[in-house]
Structures are given as C-alpha cells and as structure tokens.
Design an enzyme around this catalytic site. Structure first.
Site, mmCIF file in Angstrom:
data_model
loop_
_atom_site.group_PDB
_atom_site.id
_atom_site.type_symbol
_atom_site.label_atom_id
_atom_site.label_comp_id
_atom_site.label_asym_id
_atom_site.label_seq_id
_atom_site.Cartn_x
_atom_site.Cartn_y
_atom_site.Cartn_z
ATOM 1 N N HIS A 1 64.087 22.652 35.298
ATOM 2 C CA HIS A 1 62.766 23.057 35.796
ATOM 3 C C HIS A 1 61.760 23.140 34.655
ATOM 4 O O HIS A 1 62.119 23.211 33.468
ATOM 5 C CB HIS A 1 62.855 24.399 36.531
ATOM 6 C CG HIS A 1 63.309 25.555 35.698
ATOM 7 N ND1 HIS A 1 62.499 26.192 34.778
ATOM 8 C CD2 HIS A 1 64.515 26.200 35.646
ATOM 9 C CE1 HIS A 1 63.159 27.179 34.221
ATOM 10 N NE2 HIS A 1 64.394 27.209 34.713
ATOM 11 N N CYS B 1 69.715 27.547 32.761
ATOM 12 C CA CYS B 1 68.998 26.364 33.238
ATOM 13 C C CYS B 1 68.527 25.503 32.066
ATOM 14 O O CYS B 1 68.506 25.942 30.917
ATOM 15 C CB CYS B 1 67.796 26.787 34.073
ATOM 16 S SG CYS B 1 68.232 27.581 35.631
#
Length: 448
Positions: A377, A395
């Site tokens: 992201h 992440c």
C-alpha cells in the site's frame, strides 16, 4: 338305408365342430396388448421434450418386460382354419416399475422388441415432460436430461407391429433421496474474466465431502493450450488446482465441478453441476529483496519499474502469551483483493490499538497478499525510510506515486516474491500455493 337315432347322433357330433371351424371373427374386435414398465420420459412420434428436473448420480435398475396386449390389427382368413398369430411387440423398461433409489443421472431407457414406438412419455410429479430421443428405427427411447432428487416419475409407451396387437406400457419409479447435498463455489468467481499468472483455481464445498476421491474425480480443468496440473486438498472443504509453474499468459482455463448425482460419501450427493471460465492475463511479477529494500516489477518478463520499499520491522512482542512478529515473511505471494481505502487495525491480529505499537487507521491504495494481513500500500508517512530501513508492521510500504502505479497495474492472481527476511511465509496463508514443491503438491491429491 335307414339310420338309427343313435347313428344320427354320432354324425352330428362329428359335423358340428367342423361347421364351427368354418366361421370367422371380425378382426376389428380383437385384443390389444398392454404393458407396464418402469421409466418416465416424454416424447411424441418424431419429437422430444424437456423434463424440468434438476441436475444428477448413477444407479440404474434392470430392464423389465411389462407388456400386455390391448388390441389386434391382423385380419384372419374367412375360409381357412386359423393360422399362427403374429405376436405383439414387447416393451422393456429400465428402471423397473416400482423401483426406488434410482440415480437421477442414470438414463431412462425403453425398448420395443419386434415392434416400433408410436409414443413414449416420461413425466415428473407435476406432469412436466422429460426430454428424450428415439433411436433411428424408433425401437429405443432414451432420456437426455437428468432427473430430480426425491421425485416419482411416470413412464407411458405404446408400440406397434404390422398384423399384431398393439402394446401399451405404464410404469413409475422414484429417484434417490440424499441425506444432504453439497454445493461447490469457485475462486476466481464466475464474474472474473481475467486473472494473473499465479492464480490457483479454487473450489470450496459448503460441506466437507466424506469421499474425497469421488469428489475429485468429479472435477475437471480444461486449458487452451493444454497444461498439465493437479489438485491439492487445502482442507476438508477446499481444493486448489495449479500447474507446476506459473500459468502461461493467454491460457484459457475452464473449471468444472460435475457433482450432481455423485455420491460423496455418508449419504451426501452433489447438489449441482457448475463451471467457470477465465483467461490468464499478462505476467506481472514484483520481486523484493530485503538486502536492497527495492521492488523490481516485471511485465511479461521485462523489467518496467523499480521502487524503494519499507517492509516489516525486525521486532517481536508478546501479548497475552502470544508472540507477534512484524517481520515480512519471505516467499511467493499472490494478490487476492484491493481497496482504494482499507481500514486497518492492529487488534485484528491481537495487538491492542492503545498499545505503543498499536494502530487503527485508514490506509490508501491497499492490495492484500495474505490472509494474515500482508498488504502492499501507499505509505506517505514512511517515504524517508523506504529503500533504507524496515519500519512497517509487516506490510510493504510504497511512496504515493509508486503506490498508485502498483494499485492501478496489479490485480487478482498477480505475483509478488519477497526474499532475504528472517521468516518464511506459511503456504496456507492466502494463496501460498507456489511455496509448496511440485512433488508435495502432487501428493496432496486424493488420487495420488
């Protein structure tokens, strides 16, 4: 010469049967053959009709002759003594009259011996005809669609033969009653038309089949061009299919679950036949090396982008006796879903939001790569760390422009590989299929 009364009596006794023998009977009042049989189907001469039954198994009953004559069309000689009569046609049916527990996928057949059919009709309890077809000579009728579960069907037929009585047949039978039915779902789902080269084909049963062998035999994958692959049982309800290496771009894949009527063990039967088709899109693979903290993106084998990244920090905490690692696992991931904005909370994996490392935030341009919460992201807050150090909770952080490009160009089934970190991706975490060796994959089939 005179004859005694007794002599005249003898002569009369001899002549009277001869006089009777010379009489004739109108053939139009003769008998007709009637037969009872055990199949249900519908058709008129030269035509067939749909049956209205759901879809399918395979248990049939023996062929039974239940013919009986109901009329005669053969003229007799007005002067000669009676000759050998032409026998009426015989009608044989399968299933047998009164049969129970019949498979809804077993064809119903009706055969006319020494005659041809005028008509055959197979109907369900509502009177809806079942589709069927005659053989070229109209001596055999066969149903051409599956029947329903727990249903009683009625079969009627009429057959003729020149010079012989007509034969009629009526019979009925009942199909099997499953204890439960099992329904298959797909991923990719039928609305998805294109997926990436890493996408496994997945079937999820709503209940666990007791007989995995029967279930797997009912599944098929057809590809253009031809590709060899195999099924792997992920758990009691889920089975995945993939080839030994990534799919070739442009491959057309059709997955079928022909379960209707299949006994899946324990009295369970398949609820429906289903299929889905999908095309493999371009090869899109992102590789991340922890040593360089760079993501390289390859499209159809050509490197098109390089982005700095920040992955999971090298930390571990213990909460309520549970160890939580923030290291991004090394391994091969497959993209599962994406969100313009995704609400993410550390509470989802056991870390309280109000702890020093906790969070509950709206994250932009997020693409999921694992069930455990690994996303790629955009992360404007970590731009200074990207390409330098790992600071995320696991992440892969990208800058705003890189995050937008990645979000717009990657999708379901595209591949990301991470290497050089201290932990390994669990193959069962998301579509971790490519982390299982081909030999082990083959061993995961129920047919191995």
């Amino acid at each position: 010469m005179s004859t005694s009364p007794r002599g005249r009596l003898v002569v009369a006794a001899v002549l009277f049967p001869l006089i009777l023998a010379s009489c004739t009977i109108d053939p139009s009042t003769g008998p007709v053959a009637i037969s009872s049989a055990t199949s249900s189907g519908v058709s008129l001469p030269g035509a067939t009709f749909p049956s209205g039954a759901p879809s399918p198994t395979t248990a049939s009953s023996p062929t039974v002759d239940t013919s009986r004559t109901t009329g005669s069309s053969a003229p007799s000689s007005p002067t000669l003594p009676s000759t050998t009569a032409v026998p009426a046609p015989r009608i044989r049916t399968s299933p047998a009259d009164g049969a129970d527990g019949i498979s809804p996928t077993a064809p119903v057949t009706v055969r006319a011996q020494a005659g041809t059919f005028l008509r055959v009709a197979l109907t369900n309890p509502e009177g809806r005809p079942v589709t069927g077809a005659f053989s070229a000579g109209r001596t055999v009728w066969t149903s051409t669609e599956p029947l329903g579960y727990r249903r009683k069907y009625t079969l009627t037929a009429g057959a003729v033969r020149p010079g012989a009585p007509r034969t009629e047949s009526t019979s009925s039978f009942t199909t099997l009653s499953p204890l439960q039915t099992i329904y298959p779902s797909f991923f990719p789902n039928p609305t998805m038309k294109t997926v990436g080269v890493g996408q496994p084909m997945v079937i999820i049963f709503d209940k666990a089949p007791v007989d995995r062998v029967a279930a797997e035999k009912a599944l098929s994958v057809k590809t253009v061009p031809a590709v060899k692959g195999s099924w792997f049982w992920w758990d009691d309800r889920t089975v995945h299919y993939r080839p030994s290496t990534h799919w070739k771009p442009g491959t057309e894949v059709t997955v079928s679950a022909n379960l209707y009527g299949v006994h899946l063990g324990g009295g369970s039967y398949g609820e429906a036949d289903r299929s889905m088709s999908v095309t493999i899109g371009p090869s899109r693979i992102a590789t991340i090396d922890d040593a360089t903290k760079q993501m390289q993106v390859f499209v159809d084998g050509r490197k098109v982008k390089t982005f700095p990244v920040s992955m999971g920090m090298d930390k571990e905490v213990t909460v309520a006796g549970q160890k939580i690692s923030f290291v991004t696992p090394s391994g091969t991931y497959v993209a599962q879903e994406k969100y313009e904005v995704k609400q993410m909370s550390s509470a989802s994996y056991g870390l309280p939001v109000n702890s020093s490392l906790g969070y509950d935030s709206r994250i932009p341009l997020a693409m999921r790569f694992s069930d455990g919460g690994i996303f790629v992201h955009a992360a404007p807050w970590s731009v200074a760390d990207q390409g330098v150090r790992n600071v995320s909770h696991g992440c892969i952080n990208l800058g705003p422009a890189a995050g937008r490009w990645f979000y717009d160009n990657f999708g379901h089934g595209d591949v990301m590989t991470v290497k050089g970190t201290s932990t390994r991706l669990d193959p069962s975490d998301g579509f971790g299929d490519w982390n299982i060796s081909w030999d082990k994959w083959l061993a995961g089939s129920a047919l191995a």
